[in-house]
Every structure is written in structure tokens, then in C-alpha cells.
Design an enzyme around this catalytic site. Sequence first.
Site, PDB file in Angstrom:
ATOM      1  CG  HIS A   1     -37.033 -25.766   0.231  1.00 22.02           C
ATOM      2  ND1 HIS A   1     -35.795 -26.222  -0.129  1.00 22.02           N
ATOM      3  CD2 HIS A   1     -36.816 -24.731   1.093  1.00 22.02           C
ATOM      4  CE1 HIS A   1     -34.867 -25.493   0.461  1.00 22.02           C
ATOM      5  NE2 HIS A   1     -35.468 -24.591   1.222  1.00 22.02           N
TER       6      HIS A   1
ATOM      7  CG  ASP B   1       2.673   4.121   1.443  1.00 24.00           C
ATOM      8  OD1 ASP B   1       1.552   3.607   1.598  1.00 24.00           O
ATOM      9  OD2 ASP B   1       2.950   4.877   0.497  1.00 24.00           O
TER      10      ASP B   1
ATOM     11  CD  GLN C   1       1.265   7.984  -1.657  1.00 23.84           C
ATOM     12  OE1 GLN C   1       2.246   7.694  -0.971  1.00 23.84           O
ATOM     13  NE2 GLN C   1       0.509   7.070  -2.221  1.00 23.84           N
TER      14      GLN C   1
ATOM     15  CD  GLU D   1      -4.016   3.519  -2.132  1.00 21.82           C
ATOM     16  OE1 GLU D   1      -3.487   2.411  -1.941  1.00 21.82           O
ATOM     17  OE2 GLU D   1      -3.610   4.314  -3.014  1.00 21.82           O
ATOM     18  CG  HIS D   2      -2.671   6.561   0.901  1.00 21.09           C
ATOM     19  ND1 HIS D   2      -2.440   6.241  -0.436  1.00 21.09           N
ATOM     20  CD2 HIS D   2      -2.184   5.527   1.632  1.00 21.09           C
ATOM     21  CE1 HIS D   2      -1.822   5.074  -0.496  1.00 21.09           C
ATOM     22  NE2 HIS D   2      -1.661   4.607   0.738  1.00 21.09           N
TER      23      HIS D   2
ATOM     24  CG  HIS E   1       3.685   5.389  -5.172  1.00 23.78           C
ATOM     25  ND1 HIS E   1       3.966   6.459  -4.345  1.00 23.78           N
ATOM     26  CD2 HIS E   1       3.750   4.283  -4.387  1.00 23.78           C
ATOM     27  CE1 HIS E   1       4.183   6.006  -3.113  1.00 23.78           C
ATOM     28  NE2 HIS E   1       4.064   4.694  -3.122  1.00 23.78           N
TER      29      HIS E   1
END
Length: 431
Positions: free
Chosen positions: A413, A354, A250, A320-321, A253
Site C-alpha cells: 500500500h 397512511d 391501527q 412507528e407512528h 391492521h
Amino acid sequence: MAITYLKKSPKTSSTDDTKTTGIVQDLLRNIETTKEQGCIDLTKKFDKYDGDIIVSKERIEEIKKTLDQKTKDDVRFSYERVRKFAEAQLKNYGQDFEVELSDGLFAGQKLIPVNTAGCYVPGGRYAHIASAVMSVTTAKVAGVKNVIACSPPKEGVGAHPTIIYTADLCGADVILNLGGVPAIAAMTNGLFNNPAADIIVGPGNQFVAEAKRILFGKVGIDLFAGPTEIGIIADAKADHEIVAVDLVGQAEHGYNSPCWLYTTSKELAEKVMKRVPELIAELPEVPRTNADAAWRDYGEVILCDTDEEMATISDEYAPEHLEIQTENLEWFHKRLTNYGSLFIGEETTVAYGDKCSGTNHILPTKGAGRYTGGLFVGKFVKTLSFQRMTKESTELVGAAAARISRYEGMEAHARTGDVRLIKYGYQKKSK
């Protein structure tokens, strides 16, 4: 709790946010007035690309003929699994219904897909082929009529050929050689003779994410996204080599991709901290540069005393993961509540999710896993309510609505109920 940071990151994923916001706001203001020509000019400036923005059918057919069969087979492998998972989500997501709430008062819901979705597919540093699968496939399974895919072009080439092939295979109706802020602006504003997107989805760098954040409201978005993240929960039974490899997987990235290890084993932690820099040093230049900065500035190793402490700190970070590499897998699966996607056991890894295992890789970052999941068919579907009533039901509902309106001070109303009570022959009861 006794939590010790054996490695603490000096930065967070929000470190560069202020600078990014200013740059993106200027670009969006520029495109607001220059429209298509502004997108073309910015694409020339940033991507050195001077070709057609809209990918032609002829170009798609050319790519189909020239792309090697193994690549096409692998893309289809990913597409079929993501499609099957999305279809299963849609089947189990919800359904239209109508229920009688009281005599003569019926209410219900309809699930209606949005008309147009914009799918951003990163293609700058890496060619994110799988992102085309994740976004376009899911939109089409949800029933979206118009899907527009955008991906950054390369000089003299346009968007990556395999990304174009993949987006077409998965059902994109239009593919644009357009990246970054111009792509988000073009999809939002319906440029290049396309309908304006109702929702924009897909990962991207900090400029893409910021453009989506600024334009949210004018257009829907999947989620507020930051740099990709990984968290790993590991005990003494975990294989330190697998843990280290997954962290580096990761980190490559981007320079600002957080990597977190939560462990109850100091021995494992020390082995991982030794091994990660060694693995990074073995990478080619671009991923090595990214991974080295990510691990140095955003990597953390957190030593805990108990499984409960690991679960607690993980839920605070909401990665996230999130991978679980422990002896007690089932306990963690039941206990954990905050994450984008969960990878249970060393047999699976973030890389599988992924690329091709079926679950979606467009996921919440920067703690957003506390309140939302990732991209799924439901992001493209509106849950719309409706109601219908008999005249007889007005005796109770109309009177109650009119009284509540007057409690709130909304006289006009209240009269919408009164006029029906009178018309349908009921004694006025709202006061």
C-alpha cells in the site's frame, strides 16, 4: 420517574420471529433452485391463483376503463400529495459538490439513483392501495429507471385492480401478480425476465419482512419492518374518543399490531380502556378479529407523572407512528427524537398519513426509529464519493499516505505512494 402500566402487553412484536425464520428460509431455498416455476407453484398453493404472473398492458387498460372515476380521483389525490412531498425532499436532500481539501486535492460526491427498485404492495388481508403510491411514486421521483411492483393475486382475478391501476399511474414499469416470499425472491433474483432489484421496499406481513431481512446484503432494503405500531401521547386535554378511535384504527391492521398510550391523566386512560373494546366490537369480522387480538396481546396504557416522563418512555419505544394530543404540542415536537412519523395535534391522525396526506407510510418498527427514518427519496439514491489530484498535491498526500500505510504494516500500500513521489520528481519522504 413514576411510570405505571395500567395495561401491559403479554407479547412483543418479536414473539413469532423464530418460527417465521424457519418457514421463510425453506421457501427461499426452494425458489433458489426452482426459480420462476417455484414462484408459480407457490402462488397456486398459497393464493389459489393460476393466471399470468406479469400484468399485461391490455389488463391495465381494461382496469382503467372499468374502475369508477371517484376511485381514480381519490388515488390521484393521494399520488399528487405524495409526489409533491417526495419532490420537496429530493430538492432539500443534498446535491453534487466538489471541494478543494488542500492544494491540488479535490474531493466531492455525486447523488446517483439505483437502477432497479422492487416495490412490494400488500394485498392479502387488505388491499393496500396507498402502499403502491408511497413506494412507486417515491422511487420514480428519485430517478429510478426500472420500478417493479409486486402484489398478491386473488383466485381468478390477479392483484387487486385498484392496486394495479395505482402502480401504473405512479410509474411502475412492470407489475407482477405475485405476493409473499415468492415476490421478494423474484425481485431479488431478477425472475420473469426482469432485472434484479438493487433495493426492495414496501411493507408486508412477517414472512415478507423476514424474507427481506434474510436477503439483505444480496439486495438493499428500505428497513427492517415488523407489524405496524401506534403510540399516542395524550394529557387531560385530549378527547378520549379520538384517542380510542385512533388506537383501534391501527389495531385492525393485524393480530400483532402494538398500540401504546402514554398519558398523564388516569381519567383519560380509564375512559380509553373502556372505550377501545366497545369500538372493536362494532367492527366487521376481519378487522374486529385483528383488533381484538392486537389490543388484548399487544396493547399498553402507561400512566406517567409528567410530560418529560411521557417523552422519555415514548423515545424508548420509538413508535412507528406517534401522535401528540396534548396542550403543549410545540414542546413535544422539539423534545421527541425517536419515531417513524409524527402526527401533531388531534386534527391529524395516522390514517391521514397512511393514505393520502403526503408523508410516506413505509416506516421503521420494532424500535428502529432510534436509528433510521422511513422511506424517502434518499433510500433510492446512492451518495457516491470521488476525488482527483494534481501531481503537485502528491508531495504532501502521497508521502502522508505512504507513512500511514507503513504504520499499519501495509508495505505494498505504501509503495503506491512512493512510486508516484519518485515519478513526479519529489524526494522520497515516506520513511
